[in-house]
Design an enzyme around this catalytic site. Structure first.
Site, PDB file in Angstrom:
ATOM      1  N   CYS A 234      -4.266   0.658  -2.631  1.00 37.66           N
ATOM      2  CA  CYS A 234      -4.653   0.747  -1.229  1.00 37.66           C
ATOM      3  C   CYS A 234      -3.811   1.792  -0.496  1.00 37.66           C
ATOM      4  O   CYS A 234      -2.725   2.153  -0.945  1.00 37.66           O
ATOM      5  CB  CYS A 234      -4.516  -0.618  -0.553  1.00 37.66           C
ATOM      6  SG  CYS A 234      -2.913  -1.385  -0.776  1.00 37.66           S
TER       7      CYS A 234
ATOM      8  N   CYS B 282       0.828  -1.211   0.000  1.00 36.48           N
ATOM      9  CA  CYS B 282       0.000   0.000   0.000  1.00 36.48           C
ATOM     10  C   CYS B 282       0.865   1.265   0.000  1.00 36.48           C
ATOM     11  O   CYS B 282       2.073   1.202   0.178  1.00 36.48           O
ATOM     12  CB  CYS B 282      -0.903   0.006   1.236  1.00 36.48           C
ATOM     13  SG  CYS B 282      -2.187  -1.238   1.153  1.00 36.48           S
TER      14      CYS B 282
END
Ligand SMILES: *[C@@H]1O[C@H](CO)[C@@H](O)[C@H](O)[C@H]1NC(C)=O
Ligand SMILES: *[C@@H]1O[C@H](CO)[C@@H](O)[C@H](O)[C@H]1NC(C)=O
Ligand SMILES: *[C@@H]1O[C@H](CO)[C@@H](O)[C@H](O)[C@H]1NC(C)=O
Ligand SMILES: *[C@@H]1O[C@H](CO)[C@@H](O)[C@H](O)[C@H]1NC(C)=O
Length: 206
Positions: A140, A59
């Site tokens: 993300c 992420c």
């Protein structure tokens, strides 16, 4: 073929941490495109191929861009922790290539394919559309978007970012969208960071 060569390069040199079966990926690519009329390949045709090349990225490193291709390259070179679509296996394999099948033939056509704007289901367009969709769905954390502040519409709903990626983002996974509207000047500064010997950079040296 060049595509399978790139797959081997990627899996051995660029990102050896995940194992891929390049022959299998190539086989699915052939099934998706060969024998199809050149304007009739949809995203669905590529599903098997994408299934053979799953990827997961950490992420906070996802970098999206629209109409800032050159800038994106400089930006990613200077700020090395970002990942773009071109860093994924599919992006790496098909970057800058054009292809299409021929109905009557069991081979690929790399030379006389129709413009991808002339048909809605061009094999090149459909592959990038699906690749962009997957990349967005995977994103993300804190993601970054580079838009072009030196043109009339920095954000366009018709771009791949505006039409596919933006809708593909999962609000449950993405908690911050860091939008950077960059101008030509930024681009020049980044290029100078990479190579101070360029003529335009002389006055920036101090
Ligand atoms: C396009 O594909 C569809 C479904 O696969 C098929 O029914 C149709 O005949 C194809 N059209 C052309 C022009 O090949
Ligand atoms: C903005 O778009 C123009 C025209 O495509 C391009 O030449 C320029 O490099 C872009 N600027 C940035 C900062 O990406
Ligand atoms: C998101 O990332 C950008 C660039 O990496 C950073 O400037 C910004 O502070 C971050 N925002 C949050 C909320 O973490
Ligand atoms: C940005 O650079 C591009 C290509 O160098 C040029 O076409 C465009 O006019 C520039 N835009 C501005 C606002 O300077």
């Amino acid at each position: 073929p060049i595509v399978i060569g790139r797959c081997f390069t990627y899996t051995t040199l660029v990102n050896p941490s995940i194992r891929y079966d390049c022959e299998d990926i190539w086989r699915h690519f052939e099934e998706a495109v060969v024998h199809q009329s050149s304007c009739n390949v949809t995203e669905e045709h590529y599903y098997e191929m994408f299934n053979a090349m799953p990827q997961i990225w950490p992420c906070d490193r996802f970098l999206f861009w629209s109409k800032t291709r050159t800038l994106m390259h400089s930006f990613a070179a200077v700020f090395r922790h970002f990942w773009t679509l071109e860093d994924t296996l599919v992006g790496y394999m098909f970057n800058d290539l054009i292809w299409c099948g021929q109905e009557e033939d069991s081979d690929f056509d790399f030379n006389s394919c129709p413009e991808w704007s002339t048909c809605g289901t061009h094999p090149v367009f459909s592959l990038w559309k699906q690749a962009s969709q997957n990349f967005a769905e995977m994103a993300c954390g804190n993601i970054t978007v580079l838009l072009n502040g030196s043109i009339a519409n920095a954000f366009s709903r018709k771009s791949m970012f505006g039409s596919v990626e933006l809708d593909g983002l999962n609000p449950q996974r993405v908690n911050y969208v860091n939008i950077k509207v960059m101008t030509n000047l930024t681009l020049r500064i980044l290029q100078c960071i990479q190579d101070l010997t360029q003529p335009d950079c002389r006055h920036m040296e101090t």
